[in-house]
Structure formats: structure tokens, C-alpha cells
Design an enzyme around this catalytic site. Structure first.
Site, PDB file in Angstrom:
ATOM      1  N   TRP A  29      12.039  26.449 -35.748  1.00  0.00           N
ATOM      2  CA  TRP A  29      10.816  25.688 -36.045  1.00  0.00           C
ATOM      3  C   TRP A  29      11.062  24.173 -36.005  1.00  0.00           C
ATOM      4  CZ3 TRP A  29       5.680  26.209 -37.797  1.00  0.00           C
ATOM      5  CH2 TRP A  29       5.149  25.078 -38.445  1.00  0.00           C
ATOM      6  N   GLN A  84      12.339  17.452 -38.011  1.00  0.00           N
ATOM      7  CA  GLN A  84      12.332  18.455 -39.070  1.00  0.00           C
ATOM      8  C   GLN A  84      12.540  19.811 -38.411  1.00  0.00           C
ATOM      9  OE1 GLN A  84      11.244  17.941 -42.904  1.00  0.00           O
ATOM     10  NE2 GLN A  84      12.781  16.626 -41.993  1.00  0.00           N
ATOM     11  N   ASP A  94       7.996  17.189 -38.069  1.00  0.00           N
ATOM     12  CA  ASP A  94       7.937  15.735 -37.822  1.00  0.00           C
ATOM     13  C   ASP A  94       9.117  15.147 -37.037  1.00  0.00           C
ATOM     14  OD1 ASP A  94       6.246  16.442 -39.866  1.00  0.00           O
ATOM     15  OD2 ASP A  94       7.060  15.041 -41.319  1.00  0.00           O
TER      16      ASP A  94
HETATM   17  C1  FRU Z   1       4.712  16.081 -42.853  1.00  0.00           C
HETATM   18  C2  FRU Z   1       5.639  16.585 -43.939  1.00  0.00           C
HETATM   19  C3  FRU Z   1       6.369  15.455 -44.627  1.00  0.00           C
HETATM   20  C4  FRU Z   1       7.616  16.131 -45.147  1.00  0.00           C
HETATM   21  C5  FRU Z   1       7.909  17.114 -44.059  1.00  0.00           C
HETATM   22  C6  FRU Z   1       8.526  18.403 -44.534  1.00  0.00           C
HETATM   23  O1  FRU Z   1       4.426  17.037 -41.880  1.00  0.00           O
HETATM   24  O2  FRU Z   1       4.929  17.371 -44.877  1.00  0.00           O
HETATM   25  O3  FRU Z   1       5.623  14.801 -45.636  1.00  0.00           O
HETATM   26  O4  FRU Z   1       8.659  15.226 -45.360  1.00  0.00           O
HETATM   27  O5  FRU Z   1       6.683  17.383 -43.397  1.00  0.00           O
HETATM   28  O6  FRU Z   1       8.891  19.219 -43.464  1.00  0.00           O
END
Ligand code: FRU
Length: 473
Positions: A30, A49, A33
């Protein structure tokens, strides 16, 4: 617990049908961000992420790619793995800065209380560093910033920059008293010790401005300061703010003495269904570029059945022209063009196919002759009919995406459409109108062969179409 990454448990891609050709995506697993954008020792670095063990959101790692040209990307080992005492539940979003030849990452440590309640957590800010841009070490003094007393548990996504010999950081936050979104600023001389400057701007209304502002970013562009953030909770309005959450911007001024940002009312940076959590950086030649997440929000993504999920947007440049924020694909993307592009000058009254070998990996450019535009449409279709349609009627742009509900998105330009620029990849479309005055970002899932067509009522235009190659190394 010591953080450990187990490569044997990594999920594998089982079917290539929706894999992107030239967008950043995971090798399997997955993605959400973009994080840690920077230029270090000859490479652009992009982190993301990442949940490597399944095609669902899960304990967040930082995936990592680098590129010499913003077009061809090389996957690198995972940069951050959760599990240290301050980031047991995940290494959430954050940013990068270079100081004395060292790459520093700032990220949010996400931590759960042991009560099996995923909505019960605490967040703090942490640092990691690298000298080679590949192996990262978490700072021994983490956390560098703890949640302030007047804040709820929502305290994340640090973005760091340098200004006049000091370092500044903005953090997405929610105040405890009113439960509204806001942005906190901190200041440092050494990146390790940070002093609070307090909130520089806050939401005044849950429905109109949101209850939590994620992924803040603040930078100078031309002669103004621009704030970008991703507010949660803004209620839909007719033809605007129609996604669950969206990226908003405000053009104004950051007062470094008073610690206040004053700016215009929030507007959406992109009008498509699938756009969130942007982050910007400055290129060595001083362009302000960004990536976003081609987000699904509450929708399932078809590729989850194939062992992966999500991709980033193309790298795009931000410019401020006539007080308007515009975003357009970076010029480096022209390197993707393969031989055999077509150019035509035509007057169209009705429908025509765009003659291109591979309509699904392609770039399309349409330039309308002055004053000729009344009604123009571009679309891609598969064996089941239209997938995505873009229609320009004067200054009104309407986008259609195939689905059983919520198919339409809208933008109104300040002048009739003069040009349309579109990038199609295996499962995404990014469309820019009037040099990026409006943009739409979309995922789509085709079955069988994809074709492209245009339709117009008496419009004279230049049409260019290019087949694009792959961006992975
Ligand atoms: C935005 C978010 C951020 C956080 C991250 C976690 O999409 O919610 O605020 O740091 O994704 O995956």
C-alpha cells in the site's frame, strides 16, 4: 521493541494489469502520501507512506525512490520502519531538509494506547538522518517535539524549511478547546531543539474550513507566501469540495515576527476525484514542484486484488500568475515521449478518434485557435464505453468518470479554455487546462483495449499526441 523490516513477508504483485508505467508506486503493498521530498547529492529523493505487508493501509513505513531527472525512478530499501519507542504504531508523514551534507527526515511518530481502539493514539515529531541518502538512523533524542497541552491527539505531518538562518516547521493540528483544524509553527537553529511559535492560522468553522488540517506546507512563490494543506471535514458545496477531503491553498503573507499567516479564502488546488496530501520542494534551479497522492479515499482500488495499492501524481510545478495558483506537469516529462508522435491542425465539427498506437500510455495536447472554442470534449473508452471525459464549454470545465454515482467534477476558469494537456497512464488520468489554471486528477480501471477520441462543435485546433515510455529503471 527494536524496529525490524521482514522482506520475506512483503506482499507480491500478482497481476500487472493496472500497474502504472511512469508514476511512482510501490513494488507491492500500500502507498499513500508523498514524504521527504528533497534533492541530495545529485538525486531527487521521494519517500512515501508505505505498508509493505498488504495492499491495505497498515503500520506505516517510509518507502523510498530516487531519480536523477524526475522521470526515471529507482526503488531503494525502506527508509523508516516503525517500532521504536516513539513510533510504535507507524512512521507517519513528514519532510526532509539538507544541512551540512546530511539528509534529515522529520516524521510523525504514531502511537496507540493498548486498548484496541485505533482512534485512541498519541503523536509526536521525530527526526532521522542519513549521509548516503540510502541508510537512515533514527535520532537518539526522539521525540524532538511532543504534543502541546492545548492540542488534541491530532498533531502530525511536520514540514521543515530554512529562512534567514533559522529553521521553521509547520505541523498539522487540532486545538483542544474548539476541535478545529490549525497549523502550528516551530523554530530552531540546529534542527534538534525547537521552540513553539504557536498557531499561525486556524479554522473558524468545522464545515467550511475543517476540523483537522493534515500535511501543511508553506513557501514563498513569486512575491507571495502560499499555504497548502489537506483539511479534513470540509462539507461539499455545489460543484466544489466534493471529495471527502481535498488539498486547499491560500495565497498571502507569513509574518515571521508576529507568527501569523494571513491569506485568501481556501480554494481547491485540483478538482479531480483522486488528489490529496501534497508536498512541495524546491528544485536546484528554483522551481517549486510537488507530488500528491492519487488517493481513493473511501473507495476500494481495483489493484488491491493484485497485491498493491495507490500511486503518486506526476511531479508538477506550481506557479503564481495573475494572483492565481497554477499547477502543470514538469518539463522533464517530455523525456517519456517515444518516436511516432502525431501533430495535426484541424477544424472539428463532430467526433474523431485520436490516432495513437497506445492510448493508455500517452500524452495529449490541444491548443484551440483564439475565439473558436464553444464546446470541446476529450475522452478515453474501453469495451464497456467511456472511462473519463473532459468537456470544455467556454470557461466551464466538466469531468466525467465512469461509475454508478458521483461521476462529475467541475472547474470554472477565469477565461475560456485555450489549451488542454493530458497524461494517461495505465490507471490514471491527469488533465491540465489553460496551462494549469485548473487540473483534474483521476484513477480509472479499463477492461480491454483503450481508445481516445475528441468531439467538438466547429473548433479549430492543434492536436498533438505522443506514446509514452516507462519511468522505472
Ligand atoms: C494523510 C495522512 C497524514 C498521516 C498519514 C498516515 O493522508 O492521514 O496526516 O501522516 O496519512 O498514513
Amino acid at each position: 521493541m527494536k524496529e525490524e523490516f521482514n522482506p520475506d513477508k512483503m506482499i507480491k504483485v500478482t497481476n500487472e494489469r493496472y500497474r502504472q508505467w511512469y508514476h511512482i508506486q510501490t513494488p507491492g503493498g500500500w502507498l499513500n502520501d508523498p514524504n521527504g521530498l528533497c534533492y541530495f547529492k545529485g538525486y531527487y529523493h521521494v519517500f512515501y507512506q508505505f505498508h509493505p505487508y498488504s495492499a491495505e493501509w497498515g503500520p506505516m513505513h517510509w518507502g523510498h525512490v530516487r531519480s536523477k531527472d524526475l522521470v526515471h525512478w529507482e526503488q531503494l530499501p525502506i527508509a523508516l520502519t516503525p517500532g521504536a519507542p516513539e513510533d510504535k504504531g507507524g512512521c507517519f508523514s513528514g519532510s526532509a531538509i539538507i544541512k551540512d551534507n546530511r539528509l534529515y527526515l522529520f516524521y510523525t511518530g504514531h502511537n496507540y494506547y493498548d486498548d484496541n481502539d485505533l482512534d485512541h493514539f498519541w503523536e509526536n515529531q521525530n527526526m532521522a538522518y542519513s549521509d548516503d541518502g540510502i541508510t537512515f538512523h533514527k535520532y537518539a533524542g526522539n521525540p524532538i517535539i511532543k504534543t502541546p497541552a492545548d492540542n488534541t491527539q491530532h498533531f502530525r505531518d511536520p514540514k521543515v524549511w530554512e529562512h534567514n538562518g533559522h529553521y521553521y516547521m509547520v505541523i498539522g493540528s487540532q486545538d483542544k478547546e474548539n476541535k478545529l483544524g490549525r497549523i502550528l509553527m516551530y523554530k530552531s537553529t540546529d534542527l534538534e531543539h525547537w521552540e513553539s511559535c504557536g498557531p499561525i492560522i486556524q479554522s473558524h468553522n468545522r464545515d467550511a474550513e475543517g476540523w483537522m488540517w493534515e500535511c501543511p506546507d508553506l513557501f514563498t512563490l513569486g512575491n507571495a507566501d502560499v499555504l497548502l494543506c489537506s483539511p479534513m471535514g470540509i462539507k461539499s458545496q455545489p460543484e466544489q469540495f466534493m471529495n471527502l477531503s481535498q488539498v486547499c491553498y491560500s495565497v498571502g503573507h507569513l509574518d515571521y515576527q508576529q507568527h501569523r499567516f494571513d491569506g485568501s479564502k481556501f480554494r481547491e488546488l485540483d478538482h479531480g476525484h483522486n488528489f490529496y496530501a501534497t508536498q512541495t520542494m524546491l528544485t536546484p534551479d528554483n522551481r517549486r514542484i510537488f507530488f500528491g497522492w492519487l488517493s481513493p479515499f473511501n473507495e476500494k482500488m481495483a489493484e488491491q486484488a493484485d497485491g498493491w495499492a495507490g500511486s503518486l501524481t506526476l511531479p508538477r510545478e506550481l506557479v503564481l500568475e495573475d494572483g492565481q495558483l497554477k499547477n502543470r506537469p514538469v518539463k522533464e516529462l517530455a523525456q517519456l515521449r517515444q518516436a511516432g508522435g502525431t501533430k495535426k491542425h484541424l477544424t472539428l465539427n463532430g467526433e474523431a478518434q485520436v490516432s495513437i498506437k497506445d492510448a493508455q500510455h500517452a500524452e495529449y495536447l490541444f491548443d484551440f485557435d483564439d475565439g473558436s472554442l464553444t464546446d470541446f470534449q476529450w475522452s478515453i473508452s474501453d469495451q464497456r464505453g467511456s472511462l473519463i471525459k473532459i468537456n470544455c464549454q467556454g470557461a466551464k470545465v466538466t469531468l466525467y468518470r465512469r461509475g454508478t454515482q458521483d461521476q462529475y467534477r467541475y472547474a470554472t476558469l477565469t477565461a475560456p479554455a485555450k489549451n488542454v494537456h493530458i497524461f494517461v497512464d495505465t490507471s490514471s488520468v491527469e488533465c491540465f487546462i489553460n496551462d494549469g489554471a485548473a487540473s483534474f486528477t483521476e484513477r480509472y480501471y479499463a477492461t480491454g483495449k483503450v481508445t481516445a477520441a475528441i468531439a467538438a462543435k466547429g473548433v479549430t485546433l492543434d492536436e498533438q499526441a505522443y506514446v509514452l515510455g516507462k519511468g522505472e529503471e
